[in-house]
Write a protein that holds these residues in place. Structure first.
Motif, PDB file in Angstrom:
ATOM      1  N   LEU A   1       0.814  -1.144   0.043  1.00 25.34           N
ATOM      2  CA  LEU A   1       0.049  -0.027   0.021  1.00 25.34           C
ATOM      3  C   LEU A   1       0.969   1.497   0.141  1.00 25.34           C
ATOM      4  O   LEU A   1       1.803   1.340   0.851  1.00 25.34           O
ATOM      5  N   ARG A   2       0.930   2.023  -0.994  1.00 22.31           N
ATOM      6  CA  ARG A   2       1.683   3.150  -1.195  1.00 22.31           C
ATOM      7  C   ARG A   2       0.789   4.501  -0.960  1.00 22.31           C
ATOM      8  O   ARG A   2      -0.245   4.640  -1.416  1.00 22.31           O
TER       9      ARG A   2
ATOM     10  N   ARG B   1       2.931   0.419   3.311  1.00 18.31           N
ATOM     11  CA  ARG B   1       2.509  -0.891   4.062  1.00 18.31           C
ATOM     12  C   ARG B   1       2.517  -2.088   3.224  1.00 18.31           C
ATOM     13  O   ARG B   1       2.090  -2.045   2.181  1.00 18.31           O
ATOM     14  N   LEU B   2       2.940  -3.221   3.872  1.00 20.92           N
ATOM     15  CA  LEU B   2       2.623  -4.658   3.365  1.00 20.92           C
ATOM     16  C   LEU B   2       1.501  -5.226   3.828  1.00 20.92           C
ATOM     17  O   LEU B   2       1.271  -5.004   5.245  1.00 20.92           O
ATOM     18  N   CYS B   3       0.592  -5.929   2.984  1.00 19.12           N
ATOM     19  CA  CYS B   3      -0.690  -6.737   3.508  1.00 19.12           C
ATOM     20  C   CYS B   3      -1.005  -7.736   2.958  1.00 19.12           C
ATOM     21  O   CYS B   3      -0.270  -7.801   1.816  1.00 19.12           O
TER      22      CYS B   3
ATOM     23  N   PHE C   1      -7.492   2.711  -0.635  1.00 21.07           N
ATOM     24  CA  PHE C   1      -6.726   2.330  -1.627  1.00 21.07           C
ATOM     25  C   PHE C   1      -7.316   1.781  -3.099  1.00 21.07           C
ATOM     26  O   PHE C   1      -8.268   1.236  -3.049  1.00 21.07           O
ATOM     27  N   HIS C   2      -6.556   2.059  -4.142  1.00 23.61           N
ATOM     28  CA  HIS C   2      -7.093   1.317  -5.371  1.00 23.61           C
ATOM     29  C   HIS C   2      -5.860   0.536  -5.934  1.00 23.61           C
ATOM     30  O   HIS C   2      -4.731   1.134  -6.079  1.00 23.61           O
ATOM     31  N   ALA C   3      -6.231  -0.426  -6.643  1.00 23.70           N
ATOM     32  CA  ALA C   3      -4.889  -1.265  -7.143  1.00 23.70           C
ATOM     33  C   ALA C   3      -4.691  -0.531  -8.731  1.00 23.70           C
ATOM     34  O   ALA C   3      -5.338   0.217  -9.286  1.00 23.70           O
ATOM     35  N   GLU C   4      -3.408  -0.546  -8.699  1.00 19.02           N
ATOM     36  CA  GLU C   4      -2.732   0.135 -10.053  1.00 19.02           C
ATOM     37  C   GLU C   4      -2.537  -1.267 -11.241  1.00 19.02           C
ATOM     38  O   GLU C   4      -1.722  -2.076 -10.825  1.00 19.02           O
ATOM     39  N   PRO C   5      -3.527  -1.239 -11.994  1.00 19.14           N
ATOM     40  CA  PRO C   5      -3.256  -2.489 -12.909  1.00 19.14           C
ATOM     41  C   PRO C   5      -2.024  -2.723 -13.525  1.00 19.14           C
ATOM     42  O   PRO C   5      -1.241  -1.847 -13.966  1.00 19.14           O
ATOM     43  N   GLY C   6      -1.513  -3.990 -13.473  1.00 21.50           N
ATOM     44  CA  GLY C   6      -0.382  -4.259 -14.176  1.00 21.50           C
ATOM     45  C   GLY C   6       0.890  -3.936 -13.325  1.00 21.50           C
ATOM     46  O   GLY C   6       1.943  -4.133 -13.967  1.00 21.50           O
TER      47      GLY C   6
ATOM     48  N   PHE D   1      -1.130  -1.159  -4.518  1.00 16.21           N
ATOM     49  CA  PHE D   1      -2.199  -0.363  -4.328  1.00 16.21           C
ATOM     50  C   PHE D   1      -1.738   1.234  -3.933  1.00 16.21           C
ATOM     51  O   PHE D   1      -0.943   1.421  -3.148  1.00 16.21           O
ATOM     52  N   THR D   2      -2.517   2.075  -4.435  1.00 15.18           N
ATOM     53  CA  THR D   2      -2.230   3.644  -4.408  1.00 15.18           C
ATOM     54  C   THR D   2      -3.349   4.244  -3.443  1.00 15.18           C
ATOM     55  O   THR D   2      -4.452   4.098  -3.596  1.00 15.18           O
TER      56      THR D   2
END
Length: 80
Positions: free
Chosen positions: A17-18, A30-32, A52-57, A70-71
């Motif tokens: 998580l960035r 953070r890591l999860c 947070f939202h996923a950054e595709p690819g 995830f950002t």
């Protein structure tokens, strides 16, 4: 027999998580552990939630593991 240090545990982090508010004004990282199908996350942080939202690819390699990225997008507060 597999060496215990080389086997990826089922509860080991698979996501980083960035961004978002961190301590002393620094950006947090953070890591999860997440489900592979999740594209958004809501993480409780005190009296608020960080979203947070996923950054595709986008993947990163850390300590021999591939992590999804995830950002941070925004923060909401718990209603009182």
């Amino acid at each position: 027999m597999d060496d215990a240090d080389t086997v990826l545990r089922a509860d080991a982090p698979n996501t980083v998580l960035r961004g978002g508010p961190g301590r002393a004004g620094r950006l947090a990282e953070r890591l999860c552990r997440t489900d592979a199908t999740q594209t958004t996350l809501k993480v409780r942080s005190g009296n608020c939630y960080d979203h947070f939202h996923a950054e595709p690819g986008q993947l990163v390699e850390t300590d021999g593991r591939t992590l999804r990225v995830f950002t941070w997008s925004h923060r909401t507060y718990v209603a009182e």
